[in-house]
Design an enzyme around this catalytic site. Structure first.
Site, PDB file in Angstrom:
ATOM      1  N   HIS A 140       0.814  -1.223   0.000  1.00  0.00           N
ATOM      2  CA  HIS A 140       0.000   0.000   0.000  1.00  0.00           C
ATOM      3  C   HIS A 140       0.844   1.269   0.000  1.00  0.00           C
ATOM      4  CE1 HIS A 140      -3.648  -2.229   0.460  1.00  0.00           C
ATOM      5  NE2 HIS A 140      -3.352  -2.677   1.671  1.00  0.00           N
ATOM      6  N   ASP A 177      -2.809 -10.628  -2.098  1.00  0.00           N
ATOM      7  CA  ASP A 177      -3.352 -10.077  -0.857  1.00  0.00           C
ATOM      8  C   ASP A 177      -4.825  -9.732  -1.076  1.00  0.00           C
ATOM      9  OD1 ASP A 177      -2.146  -8.656   1.857  1.00  0.00           O
ATOM     10  OD2 ASP A 177      -3.897  -7.602   1.080  1.00  0.00           O
ATOM     11  N   HIS A 179      -6.369  -7.213  -0.154  1.00  0.00           N
ATOM     12  CA  HIS A 179      -6.495  -5.785  -0.445  1.00  0.00           C
ATOM     13  C   HIS A 179      -5.663  -5.444  -1.679  1.00  0.00           C
ATOM     14  CE1 HIS A 179      -6.972  -6.208   3.993  1.00  0.00           C
ATOM     15  NE2 HIS A 179      -8.023  -5.446   3.765  1.00  0.00           N
TER      16      HIS A 179
END
Length: 328
Positions: A140, A177, A179
């Site tokens: 991220h 993942d 996300h």
């Protein structure tokens, strides 16, 4: 937690071993009481692998702290220095989900350095593949922003290291993942030498990763997002990997494969709503490994991203490592 794995001289009969990167410094990043991205995550992996007898079959790879010059291949220098200063002033929150402690700077350098060390070991032939049990995670992290538990983008640092130091041209990043890896996508979305593929629960945090996001400019067509509905499990993921990812890999022809290996799509994970099991992670790994054997001599390095149920995390990493060829 002590050394990463068994003796660094361990070897699997008949072939190079699978490498394992770990470091006690990964325990020093403390985002605060009750935070899901806690030090116990890497301790749970280490302890599970030791109990099941797999740890001693892995080759220990000891990481070094990543140099600032390596970080600034993907991050703004001012941002790197801002993270350093935030850690000096810690405890401090960088965003609503991401906090640092005094030990976070060294842990973050070791996390990025873990990917570098694993890539060096595989390129050098000391390991046929490797897994990096690092934290904080990375996918991220944007070029100039911490978010989603992440400080530096470990997989992006590894990709540029492969290109700049080892002179590889085409790097594939597979991100499973739960996300979407917004930071990784944004770092490479105008680049036709790094192919970014992601499966992720959608709509979900961080609200990016729509199928329409396919790259820009020179990188158009080199981002492939496959949003997954909540409740998807082993069968759905395997179909995507066989029917969508595998042909894309054949078209791209990577020189090296990196995996953003989050295990938070597991059915027991508290932060998402997927139904993947250890068998599902083994199947996804096997598909990626087979593509690696076809295109790049089996050169695959995976880096830990999410995964927040400790028992599920340890069991999933074991399944992943066995599918990479560890243990026999």
């Amino acid at each position: 937690m002590g050394a990463a794995a068994g003796s660094g001289s361990a070897r699997v009969e008949g072939a190079s071993p699978v490498g394992f990167v770990g470091h006690e410094g990964y325990l020093e990043h403390d985002p605060g009481a009750g935070h899901p991205e806690r030090p116990e995550r890497v301790r749970a992996i280490h302890d599970h692998l030791k109990r099941c007898g797999l740890l001693a079959r892995l080759m220990a790879i000891r990481p070094e702290a990543c140099g600032v010059e390596s970080l600034t291949r993907v991050h703004d220098r001012a941002y790197v220095e801002a993270v350093r200063e935030a850690c000096r002033r810690a405890p401090l929150a960088l965003d609503p989900d991401t906090a640092v402690s005094r030990g976070s700077w060294e842990a973050a350098l070791l996390a990025a350095g873990g990917g570098v060390a694993a890539c060096d070991a595989v390129i050098g032939g000391r390991a046929r593949a490797a897994f990096v049990a690092c934290r904080p995670p990375g996918h991220h992290a944007e070029a100039a922003r911490a978010m989603g538990f992440c400080l530096f983008n470990n997989v992006a640092v590894a990709a540029r290291h492969l290109q700049e130091v080892h002179r590889l041209r085409r790097v594939l990043i597979v991100d499973w993942d739960v996300h979407h890896g917004n930071g990784t996508q944004h770092m490479f979305e105008e680049d036709d030498t790094v192919f970014y593929f992601s499966t992720h629960q959608f709509p979900f945090y961080p609200e990016t990763g729509a199928a329409s996001e396919t790259g820009r400019g020179r990188g158009a067509g080199f981002t492939l997002n496959v949003p997954m509905a909540a409740g998807s499990g082993d069968r759905e993921y395997a179909r995507v990997f066989r029917e969508i990812l595998s042909p894309a890999i054949d078209r791209f022809g990577p020189d090296f494969i990196l995996i953003s290996a989050g295990f938070d799509a597991h059915r027991d994970d508290p932060l998402a709503a997927m139904q993947v099991t250890e068998a599902g992670y083994a199947e996804m790994t096997s598909i990626v490994r087979a593509a690696g054997e076809t295109h790049c001599g089996g050169r695959v390095v995976s880096l830990l991203e999410g995964g927040y149920d400790l028992e599920a995390l340890g069991a999933s990493v074991e399944a992943h490592l066995r599918a990479l060829g560890a243990g026999g």
